[in-house]
Design a protein around this motif. Structure first.
Motif, PDB file in Angstrom:
ATOM      1  N   THR A 182       0.826  -1.206   0.000  1.00 40.57           N
ATOM      2  CA  THR A 182       0.000   0.000   0.000  1.00 40.57           C
ATOM      3  C   THR A 182       0.861   1.256   0.000  1.00 40.57           C
ATOM      4  O   THR A 182       2.027   1.254   0.396  1.00 40.57           O
ATOM      5  CB  THR A 182      -0.937   0.041   1.227  1.00 40.57           C
ATOM      6  OG1 THR A 182      -0.175   0.410   2.390  1.00 40.57           O
ATOM      7  CG2 THR A 182      -1.591  -1.295   1.462  1.00 40.57           C
ATOM      8  N   THR A 209       0.361   6.996  -5.070  1.00 37.57           N
ATOM      9  CA  THR A 209       1.011   6.914  -6.378  1.00 37.57           C
ATOM     10  C   THR A 209       2.440   7.445  -6.287  1.00 37.57           C
ATOM     11  O   THR A 209       2.683   8.483  -5.681  1.00 37.57           O
ATOM     12  CB  THR A 209       0.219   7.742  -7.411  1.00 37.57           C
ATOM     13  OG1 THR A 209      -1.113   7.233  -7.488  1.00 37.57           O
ATOM     14  CG2 THR A 209       0.870   7.669  -8.773  1.00 37.57           C
ATOM     15  N   LYS A 211       5.524   1.128  -5.156  1.00 29.34           N
ATOM     16  CA  LYS A 211       4.826  -0.149  -4.957  1.00 29.34           C
ATOM     17  C   LYS A 211       5.121  -1.137  -6.083  1.00 29.34           C
ATOM     18  O   LYS A 211       5.394  -2.325  -5.832  1.00 29.34           O
ATOM     19  CB  LYS A 211       3.307   0.085  -4.867  1.00 29.34           C
ATOM     20  CG  LYS A 211       2.872   0.988  -3.746  1.00 29.34           C
ATOM     21  CD  LYS A 211       1.367   1.042  -3.601  1.00 29.34           C
ATOM     22  CE  LYS A 211       0.654   1.612  -4.818  1.00 29.34           C
ATOM     23  NZ  LYS A 211       0.986   3.030  -5.062  1.00 29.34           N
ATOM     24  N   GLU A 231      -3.817  -3.542  -9.082  1.00 28.51           N
ATOM     25  CA  GLU A 231      -4.483  -2.826  -7.989  1.00 28.51           C
ATOM     26  C   GLU A 231      -5.844  -3.447  -7.712  1.00 28.51           C
ATOM     27  O   GLU A 231      -6.557  -3.829  -8.647  1.00 28.51           O
ATOM     28  CB  GLU A 231      -4.657  -1.342  -8.355  1.00 28.51           C
ATOM     29  CG  GLU A 231      -5.268  -0.512  -7.251  1.00 28.51           C
ATOM     30  CD  GLU A 231      -5.513   0.920  -7.668  1.00 28.51           C
ATOM     31  OE1 GLU A 231      -6.259   1.623  -6.956  1.00 28.51           O
ATOM     32  OE2 GLU A 231      -4.981   1.344  -8.718  1.00 28.51           O
ATOM     33  N   ARG A 237      -9.281  -2.481  -6.840  1.00 24.45           N
ATOM     34  CA  ARG A 237     -10.043  -1.233  -6.850  1.00 24.45           C
ATOM     35  C   ARG A 237     -11.501  -1.412  -6.439  1.00 24.45           C
ATOM     36  O   ARG A 237     -12.164  -0.444  -6.088  1.00 24.45           O
ATOM     37  CB  ARG A 237     -10.009  -0.617  -8.248  1.00 24.45           C
ATOM     38  CG  ARG A 237      -8.639  -0.223  -8.730  1.00 24.45           C
ATOM     39  CD  ARG A 237      -8.692   0.256 -10.169  1.00 24.45           C
ATOM     40  NE  ARG A 237      -7.399   0.711 -10.653  1.00 24.45           N
ATOM     41  CZ  ARG A 237      -7.124   1.026 -11.910  1.00 24.45           C
ATOM     42  NH1 ARG A 237      -8.100   0.936 -12.823  1.00 24.45           N
ATOM     43  NH2 ARG A 237      -5.924   1.424 -12.266  1.00 24.45           N
ATOM     44  N   SER A 253      -0.708  -7.836  -4.754  1.00 28.42           N
ATOM     45  CA  SER A 253      -1.467  -6.708  -5.296  1.00 28.42           C
ATOM     46  C   SER A 253      -1.172  -5.445  -4.505  1.00 28.42           C
ATOM     47  O   SER A 253      -0.442  -5.466  -3.508  1.00 28.42           O
ATOM     48  CB  SER A 253      -2.972  -7.000  -5.277  1.00 28.42           C
ATOM     49  OG  SER A 253      -3.681  -6.001  -6.003  1.00 28.42           O
ATOM     50  N   THR A 254      -1.755  -4.332  -4.967  1.00 30.24           N
ATOM     51  CA  THR A 254      -1.603  -3.050  -4.275  1.00 30.24           C
ATOM     52  C   THR A 254      -2.970  -2.528  -3.875  1.00 30.24           C
ATOM     53  O   THR A 254      -4.009  -2.913  -4.421  1.00 30.24           O
ATOM     54  CB  THR A 254      -0.903  -2.002  -5.166  1.00 30.24           C
ATOM     55  OG1 THR A 254      -1.783  -1.618  -6.231  1.00 30.24           O
ATOM     56  CG2 THR A 254       0.392  -2.544  -5.737  1.00 30.24           C
ATOM     57  N   HIS A 314      -4.702   1.362  -2.225  1.00 25.03           N
ATOM     58  CA  HIS A 314      -4.416   2.750  -1.853  1.00 25.03           C
ATOM     59  C   HIS A 314      -4.915   3.021  -0.439  1.00 25.03           C
ATOM     60  O   HIS A 314      -6.062   3.391  -0.229  1.00 25.03           O
ATOM     61  CB  HIS A 314      -5.063   3.714  -2.849  1.00 25.03           C
ATOM     62  CG  HIS A 314      -4.280   3.878  -4.112  1.00 25.03           C
ATOM     63  ND1 HIS A 314      -3.100   4.578  -4.173  1.00 25.03           N
ATOM     64  CD2 HIS A 314      -4.488   3.399  -5.359  1.00 25.03           C
ATOM     65  CE1 HIS A 314      -2.622   4.542  -5.401  1.00 25.03           C
ATOM     66  NE2 HIS A 314      -3.437   3.828  -6.146  1.00 25.03           N
TER      67      HIS A 314
END
Length: 564
Positions: free
Chosen positions: A319, A322, A326, A390, A392, A412-413, A415
């Motif tokens: 996490t 931007t 990552k 990501e 989302r 995965s990432t 935010h």
């Protein structure tokens, strides 16, 4: 032609004629005729074949390069720095049919029509004081490159001064050539400075060119407004975009050879009130630092993280905002896991760097190829490891959880501002708490801080107020010494050069799993993790500060002081 100027074929290597026949470029009859002509004219065999139209310059050049074990290059994709051009003057470049390309330490790489011409190589070596590495290029390609690069070289200001507004509007070829040189120089300077993004920003009366270096934007050039349309169009042509469409955003990609390396540029245009704003993301794979050890991981965190991603199944989330590194972290993990006995599949938006041995997919929502749909198809492709660019939405999250619970390792990432918030974010998306607690292996939150320039690094004694603001409890400010960069030419007078990661790694222990099942808040999860030894981002940054890697200003800029 003197014998010394003829290609010296390495012992045991095939002759050029044999190679051309094997490749079915010419016949034995043509070879006999060309050899007969050679006795009369004294020309090189390749020159005769090209003049007679029996073989193209490109095919002869490739065959010669294969014969001499020399790399063949196409000069159309090269961007060459003005300082490299200054090593070989234009008249000599034409005389020697040679084009300087790039320099690596004391070796100058030069494209030559006859890359085995020892007399020319010796002359260039004496003139430049450098060792010469030859590469093969066609004669026409070399003269095209000389025309493209030598006519106007130097600074952006010098190129701008040569542009004639009226002729440019009329489509004059020479003016368009100046625009090409201008764009090439803007790009080559960005690659040389190791910037991550090039911003071309139209204002009311000017166009600003800004570079993002080490996460910070800085103004590089100012262009006259009259060049805006030509510069934008040139970039759109390179990226295969529609130059007539100025009302809608567009995305494209450019691949160019800069400083001897293949560099990708991700191009994005966006209409504004003063014209199209253009951003180029510089994707230099050769400059990509992969390897967790070199990213700034503390030893104890690295061991814990390695234990996570060597698990046969489960989800690992990275996490951060931007630009916090990552993707680089995930690629570093995949590089370690990328072996012949595993199947790795990734879905990204977009694929930034391409790697051998991995199946990488670009999302394309316009045709229905989303993270969720790609991930669903992956499950039918027999993967061992899946990387999702990501998470989302709920659909993507649920499929990722399903993949993890059915024996796949999913990376995965997400935010979120910190690691504990990742657990609550998934629950807020709609994923059942028991699925989150059972599938998640751990969460890594990260940021990038700028490193102090090694050349102008200097020590100082901080004020007591600064230490207090940082939460450093030391008796007497004189007991703590910090560092900062004075500013020098190497770091563009910023005091910083390069970046390094700071990390907050949260292992999904049994205590955390219980809290997730109880739908505990992020603060409650953080408190439990702190009791178990969690190092938060501010503390990780202070460790880098006290070790002399970064500055107090960077600690405040990148991290928050979260009261527990």
């Amino acid at each position: 032609m003197p014998e010394d100027n003829k290609p010296q074929v390495p012992q045991g290597k095939k002759m050029l004629g044999e190679i051309l026949i094997e490749q079915k470029i010419i016949t034995e009859g043509i070879l006999r005729q060309a050899l007969a002509d050679q006795k009369i004219t004294g020309q090189r065999l390749g020159e005769i074949l090209i003049e007679r139209g029996w073989a193209s310059a490109e095919k002869i050049n490739t065959a010669l390069a294969n014969q001499m074990e020399i790399e063949t290059v196409s000069l159309a994709d090269y961007v060459i720095e003005p300082k490299i051009l200054s090593l070989i003057p234009e008249d000599e470049a034409k005389k020697f049919k040679s084009m300087p390309l790039f320099r690596s330490e004391n070796v100058l790489s030069v494209a030559m029509a006859n890359p085995n011409d020892v007399m020319v190589i010796d002359q260039l070596r004496r003139q430049t004081g450098l060792q010469i590495k030859t590469l093969a290029a066609t004669e026409s390609d070399i003269f095209w490159a000389i025309e493209q690069h030598y006519q106007v070289s130097g600074t952006v200001e010098a190129i701008i001064s040569t542009v004639d507004k009226d002729k440019l509007l009329k489509g004059d070829q020479k003016q368009e050539l100046n625009i090409l040189k201008l764009v090439n120089l803007i790009i080559s300077q960005a690659v040389h400075d190791k910037v991550s993004d090039i911003h071309i920003e139209p204002e009311k009366t000017i166009v600003n060119i800004r570079y993002r270096l080490d996460g910070i934007m800085r103004k590089q050039y100012v262009l006259p407004k009259l060049l805006q349309g030509a510069v934008t169009s040139r970039i759109k042509i390179l990226a295969s975009l529609d130059i007539s469409e100025k009302r809608l955003p567009q995305d494209g990609r450019i691949r160019m050879r800069v400083e001897g390396r293949d560099i990708d540029f991700r191009v994005s245009t966006c209409p504004t009130v003063y014209g199209e704003n253009v951003v180029l993301r510089v994707l230099d794979k050769t400059g990509l630092t992969l390897g967790l050890e070199s990213l700034g991981f503390p030893r104890n965190s690295l061991e814990t993280f390695q234990n996570m991603f060597t698990s046969p199944y489960g989800i690992i989330l990275v996490t951060g905002p931007t630009g916090s590194g990552k993707t680089t972290t995930l690629y570093s993990v995949l590089q370690k896991l990328n072996k012949e006995d595993v199947n790795i599949m990734t879905v990204e938006d977009p694929v930034e760097y391409q790697f051998h041995g991995m199946r990488q997919v670009n999302v394309n929502p316009q045709i229905g190829l989303t993270f969720a749909s790609a991930l669903r198809s992956f499950l039918r492709q027999d993967p061992d490891i899946i990387m999702v660019g990501e998470i989302r939405d709920l659909e993507t999250a649920e499929i990722a959880v399903q993949a993890a619970l059915t024996g796949h390792l999913v990376l995965s990432t997400l935010h979120t501002n910190d690691a504990p918030s990742a657990f609550t974010r998934l629950v807020d998306m709609g994923v059942e708490p028991f699925l989150v607690s059972s599938s998640l292996l751990g969460v890594l939150a990260q940021r990038l801080v700028r490193k102090i320039c090694d050349k102008c690094r200097q020590e100082y004694v901080p004020e007591a107020g600064l230490l207090k603001a940082l939460g450093i409890d030391r008796e007497g400010s004189g007991s703590v010494k910090l560092f900062k960069g004075k500013g020098c030419k190497l770091c563009n007078n910023t005091g910083y050069r390069g970046r390094i990661g700071i990390y907050e790694l949260l292992d999904n222990s049994q205590a955390i799993q219980r809290l997730v099942l109880e739908k505990a808040s992020a603060n409650q999860i953080r408190a439990a993790a702190r009791n178990n030894g969690l190092v938060v981002l501010r503390e990780a940054a202070i460790e880098k500060l006290l070790s002399g890697v970064t500055t107090a200003e960077e600690v405040f800029r990148v991290t928050q002081d979260i009261e527990l």
